[in-house]
Design a protein around this motif. Structure first.
Motif, short mmCIF file in Angstrom:
data_model
loop_
_atom_site.label_atom_id
_atom_site.label_comp_id
_atom_site.label_asym_id
_atom_site.label_seq_id
_atom_site.Cartn_x
_atom_site.Cartn_y
_atom_site.Cartn_z
N UNK A 1 28.59 6.31 46.43
CA UNK A 1 27.88 5.99 45.55
C UNK A 1 27.86 5.98 44.45
N UNK A 2 29.10 6.70 43.59
CA UNK A 2 30.04 5.99 42.34
C UNK A 2 30.01 4.83 42.44
N UNK A 3 30.88 3.63 42.99
CA UNK A 3 31.16 2.81 43.02
C UNK A 3 30.00 1.70 43.14
N UNK A 4 28.10 1.67 43.61
CA UNK A 4 27.44 1.24 43.67
C UNK A 4 26.75 1.43 43.03
N UNK A 5 26.59 3.01 42.15
CA UNK A 5 25.46 2.98 41.74
C UNK A 5 26.22 3.63 39.84
N UNK B 1 27.66 1.92 31.75
CA UNK B 1 29.05 1.99 31.41
C UNK B 1 29.66 3.52 31.23
N UNK B 2 28.04 4.48 31.75
CA UNK B 2 28.31 5.79 32.09
C UNK B 2 28.75 5.62 33.63
N UNK B 3 29.60 5.97 34.16
CA UNK B 3 29.65 6.27 36.03
C UNK B 3 29.74 8.35 35.74
N UNK C 1 25.84 13.00 41.83
CA UNK C 1 26.66 13.46 44.22
C UNK C 1 27.29 14.72 43.68
N UNK C 2 28.24 14.75 42.69
CA UNK C 2 28.39 16.12 42.41
C UNK C 2 27.52 17.72 42.39
#
Length: 166
Positions: free
Chosen positions: A7-11, A17-19, A26-27
């Protein structure tokens, strides 16, 4: 089931610039199957809204100036490049570019973050009109407006990443 890393990789870049927004969404358990643009947007906006004012300001400051030096140097994120090009900001006349530069400088000096607007579907004239109108706002009004625009940009990006039939 979508994984946290997936999820983090895709979105992670949906909020410029704010993953950490994707991580927190998600968490917090906001990411559910089936993954939809609307669901991911709701979860990520909840994470953005619950961030501190300083963190949200950091997200605003991560956005590039419209037709600014990063665009000229070819250093925009791919999403920002496509969005600005779609509005014709990569094809400004010298006079238009000078106007954008002056407005960018005045706006950033006044508010402490760049002018942010979801440019999809807007023309250069639409953007300049909004720029000229919004520069008269108070900092509080403009902070809220810029945050709302960041959320709109995120929605548009998610809709392009998660088609309805996905």
């Amino acid at each position: 089931m979508v994984s946290r890393n997936g999820f983090i990789s895709r979105f992670g870049g949906v909020f410029e610039h704010s993953p950490f927004i994707a991580e927190r969404a998600f968490d917090a358990g906001g990411v559910r199957e089936p993954l939809t643009a609307a669901g991911a947007h709701a979860a990520m906006c909840a994470a953005f809204r619950s961030a501190s004012e300083a963190e949200r300001l950091g997200v605003l400051r991560a956005h590039p100036d419209l037709a600014g030096r990063l665009a000229i140097a070819g250093e925009l994120t791919e999403d920002s490049r496509k969005e600005q090009a779609g509005a014709g900001l990569d094809r400004l006349s010298p006079a238009e570019h000078a106007r954008f530069t002056a407005l960018n400088e005045a706006y950033t000096t006044k508010f402490g973050f760049p002018f942010i607007i979801a440019v999809k579907g807007l023309t250069r004239d639409d953007i300049l009109s909004a720029f000229e109108a919004r520069i008269a706002n108070s900092r509080e009004q403009e902070f809220e407006t810029a945050c709302a625009q960041v959320e709109k940009i995120a929605r548009l990006r998610l809709e392009s990443l998660i088609p309805e039939n996905d």
